[in-house]
Structure formats: C-alpha cells, structure tokens
Design an enzyme around this catalytic site. Structure first.
Site, PDB file in Angstrom:
ATOM      1  N   SER A  21       0.837  -1.214   0.000  1.00  0.00           N
ATOM      2  CA  SER A  21       0.000   0.000   0.000  1.00  0.00           C
ATOM      3  C   SER A  21       0.867   1.258   0.000  1.00  0.00           C
ATOM      4  CB  SER A  21      -0.900   0.024   1.245  1.00  0.00           C
ATOM      5  OG  SER A  21      -1.831  -1.016   1.192  1.00  0.00           O
ATOM      6  N   GLY A  92      -6.053  -3.646  -7.817  1.00  0.00           N
ATOM      7  CA  GLY A  92      -7.201  -2.800  -7.467  1.00  0.00           C
ATOM      8  C   GLY A  92      -6.754  -1.444  -6.949  1.00  0.00           C
ATOM      9  N   ARG A 120     -14.010  -6.437 -10.727  1.00  0.00           N
ATOM     10  CA  ARG A 120     -14.040  -5.714  -9.441  1.00  0.00           C
ATOM     11  C   ARG A 120     -14.905  -4.466  -9.543  1.00  0.00           C
ATOM     12  NH1 ARG A 120      -8.332  -6.218  -6.513  1.00  0.00           N
ATOM     13  NH2 ARG A 120      -9.611  -5.531  -4.756  1.00  0.00           N
ATOM     14  N   ASP A 313      -7.088  -7.970   4.694  1.00  0.00           N
ATOM     15  CA  ASP A 313      -6.296  -8.812   3.780  1.00  0.00           C
ATOM     16  C   ASP A 313      -5.711 -10.040   4.479  1.00  0.00           C
ATOM     17  OD1 ASP A 313      -6.896  -7.032   1.796  1.00  0.00           O
ATOM     18  OD2 ASP A 313      -5.025  -5.917   1.975  1.00  0.00           O
ATOM     19  N   LYS A 340     -12.651  -9.017  -3.656  1.00  0.00           N
ATOM     20  CA  LYS A 340     -11.194  -8.868  -3.754  1.00  0.00           C
ATOM     21  C   LYS A 340     -10.728  -9.554  -5.049  1.00  0.00           C
ATOM     22  CE  LYS A 340     -10.862  -6.616   0.111  1.00  0.00           C
ATOM     23  NZ  LYS A 340     -10.537  -5.181   0.103  1.00  0.00           N
TER      24      LYS A 340
HETATM   25  O1  SPQ Z   1      -4.824  -3.653  -4.712  1.00  0.00           O
HETATM   26  P1  SPQ Z   1      -5.749  -4.771  -4.397  1.00  0.00           P
HETATM   27  O2  SPQ Z   1      -5.754  -5.765  -5.492  1.00  0.00           O
HETATM   28  O3  SPQ Z   1      -7.137  -4.314  -4.054  1.00  0.00           O
HETATM   29  O4  SPQ Z   1      -5.125  -5.481  -3.084  1.00  0.00           O
HETATM   30  C1  SPQ Z   1      -5.644  -5.956  -1.823  1.00  0.00           C
HETATM   31  C2  SPQ Z   1      -4.698  -7.146  -1.427  1.00  0.00           C
HETATM   32  O5  SPQ Z   1      -5.137  -8.178  -0.907  1.00  0.00           O
HETATM   33  O6  SPQ Z   1      -3.500  -6.966  -1.607  1.00  0.00           O
HETATM   34  C3  SPQ Z   1      -7.115  -6.370  -1.831  1.00  0.00           C
HETATM   35  F1  SPQ Z   1      -7.417  -7.333  -2.582  1.00  0.00           F
HETATM   36  O7  SPQ Z   1      -5.422  -4.974  -0.788  1.00  0.00           O
HETATM   37  C4  SPQ Z   1      -6.166  -3.752  -0.661  1.00  0.00           C
HETATM   38  C5  SPQ Z   1      -6.971  -3.788   0.638  1.00  0.00           C
HETATM   39  O8  SPQ Z   1      -7.855  -4.883   0.678  1.00  0.00           O
HETATM   40  C6  SPQ Z   1      -5.172  -2.624  -0.620  1.00  0.00           C
HETATM   41  C7  SPQ Z   1      -5.733  -1.363  -0.070  1.00  0.00           C
HETATM   42  C8  SPQ Z   1      -4.981  -0.094  -0.217  1.00  0.00           C
HETATM   43  O9  SPQ Z   1      -3.759  -0.130  -0.463  1.00  0.00           O
HETATM   44  O10 SPQ Z   1      -5.612   0.974  -0.071  1.00  0.00           O
HETATM   45  C9  SPQ Z   1      -6.923  -1.322   0.629  1.00  0.00           C
HETATM   46  C10 SPQ Z   1      -7.780  -2.507   0.820  1.00  0.00           C
HETATM   47  O11 SPQ Z   1      -8.828  -2.495  -0.142  1.00  0.00           O
HETATM   48  P2  SPQ Z   1     -10.206  -1.702   0.099  1.00  0.00           P
HETATM   49  O12 SPQ Z   1     -11.083  -2.152  -1.045  1.00  0.00           O
HETATM   50  O13 SPQ Z   1     -10.715  -2.178   1.422  1.00  0.00           O
HETATM   51  O14 SPQ Z   1      -9.948  -0.289   0.056  1.00  0.00           O
END
Ligand code: SPQ
Length: 427
Positions: A21, A92, A120, A313, A340
C-alpha cells in the site's frame, strides 16, 4: 506446482518485503509532487510495478537504479495524456487511486487490467468522482473495467458519507479533493488504513481527521520527499501463522510496519492465545518493529465490527489459523472479501475444506470449526496471491499426500520472494 509439506519445525529470521500500500502511494505522491522523490525499499511486486509503469505512461520520469526509485514530479499538471490505455494488471489499488488523480486532469484516459480486475466493482469510486465533475464510464454501460475517465480542472469539492469501508475509495476521493476548489468532507463507515492521509502530511499538505470524519481543503501542492518503505504486515501474516501452527517453531519477522490501522492480526493472535511479542524499532517515516511468534495452543474467537478493516487482507490466513484452534471461530462483517482478487469467502472455504478443514462460508464471513488435521489435495489460488500463500502455509501441516497448487504464479503480486523466504526457515 507441488507445495512444501510435512514440516516439523520452522525457525529463523525473515526480512519482510516492503509494504504494498505504501509503495503504490509513494510513486503516486512522487508523481503529483513538485521536485524529486526518492523511494528506498520499494516493493518490486507485480502490482506496484503496474503503478510505476502507469505513471511513466502518463509522462512522469521515473528511474530505478536497482536500489532507489527516483520520481521526478512536476505537480498534477505534469501528468500528460497517455498514448495508450493504462494496464493496471491485477491491482485494485492502482486502478482506483489513479482514477482519483486523473479526475482532476483535463484529458481522457483508458484503464484496463487482467480478468480479475474486470470483475471488481468500480461504482464505489466512479459515483463520487462523477459527482465532483469527472466523467467515469465502465465497459458496456457496466461499472466494470475497461474504464474511461475524463477529468476536469474544475472539480467540485464533495461531502461524502462512504457506503463501504474502503481505503481505496477514501484515497481516490482524497486525490480528487486535493485538486478541487474548496473543502471536502468524507465520513468513513469504519476507519480504514490511513497511509494516504499520512503521505499528504509527509509531502507538505494538510488534512484534518476527527475519528471517522476527514476534512481536506483543495487545491493543494506537494513537495518531493525521501521515502523509506517499511515491511508489509500483510506479508508478515503468512509467517506469523506458520510459526504459530507448525510444531517446534520460532520465527522472527524484522522491520514490519506497525501502523495501528493495519495491526488487527496481532490483536487476533493475542485473543486466540498465541504467543507473539512486538518490539518496536525506529523507522524513518512509519512505526515499525520486530514480531516474534512461537508454536502455540490456540482457541476459537469471534472477529467482527471495527477490527475488520484493520485485518481485511489477513482474513484468509486467519481462517487457516482458526482451523488449528480448539473450538469455533466466527468471522463476520467481512462481505468485502467477496470483491477482492477473487471471492475470498468462497475460495478459503472451498480450498481448505478440500484439505480436510471444516469451514462454512456465510454471507459476510466464515464459520471455522477447529481443530482439524489437514491432508493432501489439488487446490487453486484462483489467481489470488493471498489465497496461494495461505494454501502453502496450510500445506506445511500435511503429513500424508501432496498438495498441488494451481496458479501459484499469482504470489508475485505482493511477495515475489515468498518461497525463498519459506525455504530459509527449514534449512
Ligand atoms: O490492490 P488490491 O488488489 O485491491 O489489493 C488488496 C490485497 O489483498 O492486496 C485487496 F485485494 O489490498 C487492498 C486492501 O484490501 C489494498 C488497499 C490499499 O492499499 O488501499 C486497501 C484494501 O482495499 P479496500 O477495497 O478495502 O480499500
């Protein structure tokens, strides 16, 4: 691939890979800031490399000498239309946060990713950005990628009560709000990871946070910084659990980021009766420390409410931990797991049950009946890095039969050296 199984002890020290992140955000802030940003300990996983490439495609000069990444930012106005559609791969975070940045740029950008990104949900980001004046459109009148976004220099501020607890949605709105004219107010459903808020301050901007209420004034400008990324607690989680459930084990994880919005797994381990010690160390920009775990007797607990975003996560690996605890563990309020990289509620239940676990998927979580021995099976990651790593940790307990993992390559999204690090613990 055939996974490593039947381990009777894991011992050693691991330097956890850098936080995903924070790595994404360090490139993004470097790109929108004025002047040079240097990033040490950048995570060279597939997801963060997608972010790096996307900003290069938007005209930002970014160099990687193998140790330090240097981003030559020219402010928001330094971003230029890309020649081709931006490919976010499996990430994402890349697609959602970049949309907030592009909302304030007066040109059109196309964004696409892999088959998982194409499923997604994006309305959570597109609707607030559209109400601020951007024009975001999904594929074929749906909310799904490939997406098109046309930004505007006349973004309106927003007062927004978030319908989901999501750091990605919050961050996208913040990136737009810092380009709008006036004050925006965001109310979070639950407090989520706050790395974007931290970086706004670190790069010389201002933001006010009162519990779940966030106020930000636009427009703002940022100044390039020197960033050192701490280790990722979401990656450490796999070895925390490995150390707790494998007999005769003691594992030390060094330089783990300990931002309180990310440390829910430590609370869960303690509540389950696991032996974990936390030793804080000095880190340039972020709280970090050494985590040590030893093999433990565990008991089932209930996990729900405000803690969920602090460990969202980690829930797949926490589910595995619960299969090795006495009694029942109930995970609720975690319906976000369904959207996810894959539906993590279904994937965890289905794949671990193939190995002998007793897990019921529910509408918003999992009910895990422990303690169950695990046996060999053919399993799949569904192309989801966290499911793949969780299954490898599960395989360590398998005494009879082999565990065959399909789509193991997904692990490089967040932890390219995962198998090498695991290998160090039983040599
Ligand atoms: O980037 P991505 O694919 O969404 O990654 C994930 C992961 O497991 O690595 C989720 F699938 O992490 C997100 C996390 O779940 C990373 C993130 C961020 O860096 O802001 C926030 C979380 O997602 P969300 O949808 O709750 O904002």
């Amino acid at each position: 691939m055939e996974l490593v199984s039947n381990k009777t002890a894991l011992n050693g020290i691991i330097n956890v890979p850098s936080d995903k992140s924070i790595s994404h955000r360090s490139i993004m802030f470097g790109a929108i800031a004025e002047g040079t940003t240097t990033i040490k300990n950048f995570l060279r996983g597939d997801d963060c490399l997608s972010t790096l490439k996307a900003f290069q495609d938007l005209g930002v000069k970014i160099e990687d000498d193998g140790t330090v990444i240097t981003v030559y930012g020219n402010g928001f106005s330094g971003l230029q239309p890309a020649n081709e559609a931006l490919n976010v791969g499996n990430s994402g975070t890349t697609i959602r946060l970049i949309m907030g940045i592009l909302a304030g740029r007066p040109f059109t950008t196309k964004l696409f990713g892999d088959h998982s990104i194409a499923k997604r949900p994006m309305n959570r980001v597109m609707l607030p950005l559209n109400s601020m004046g951007a024009v975001c459109q999904g594929h074929d009148h749906t909310e799904f990628p490939p997406l098109t976004i046309t930004g505007t220099e006349k973004l309106q501020p927003i007062a927004y009560e978030m319908p989901v607890a999501s750091a990605q949605v919050k961050s996208a709105i913040l990136f737009a709000a810092m380009q709008a004219h006036g004050e925006s107010v965001i109310i979070e459903k639950e407090k989520t990871r706050d790395h974007t808020e931290d970086m706004i301050r670190q790069f010389g901007g201002t933001i006010d946070v009162f519990g779940k209420e966030i106020r930000i004034q636009g427009p703002q400008t940022f100044i390039g910084q020197e960033i050192t990324v701490p280790g990722d607690i979401s990656s450490a989680a796999f070895f925390l659990v490995a150390g707790l459930i494998t007999p005769n084990s003691n594992i030390q994880l060094k330089n783990v980021g300990l931002n309180p919005t990310r440390t829910g797994i430590i609370d869960v381990i303690e509540q389950m009766g696991g032996t974990i010690t936390v030793e804080e160390t000095a880190h340039a920009d972020n709280k970090a420390g050494t985590l040590t775990v030893t093999t433990s007797q565990l008991n089932g607990i209930e996990i729900g409410g405000e803690i969920i975003p602090r460990l969202i996560d980690e829930l797949p690996i926490i589910a595995l931990l619960a299969t090795q605890a006495e009694g029942t563990t109930i995970i609720r309020d975690a319906e976000e797991l369904k959207v996810k990289e894959t539906n993590r509620i279904d994937a965890v239940a289905k794949e671990l049950n193939k190995m002998g676990a007793n897990i019921e998927p529910t509408e918003d979580g999992l009910i895990i009946h422990g303690k169950t021995p695990l046996h060999g099976a053919k399993v799949t990651s569904y192309g989801d890095h966290r499911i793949g790593m969780m299954l490898q940790i599960a395989a360590l307990l398998v005494k009879e039969g082999t565990v065959e993992l399909e789509k193991a390559e997904a692990i490089s999204v967040s932890y390219p050296s995962f198998f090498t690090d695991l290998n160090k613990l039983y040599q």
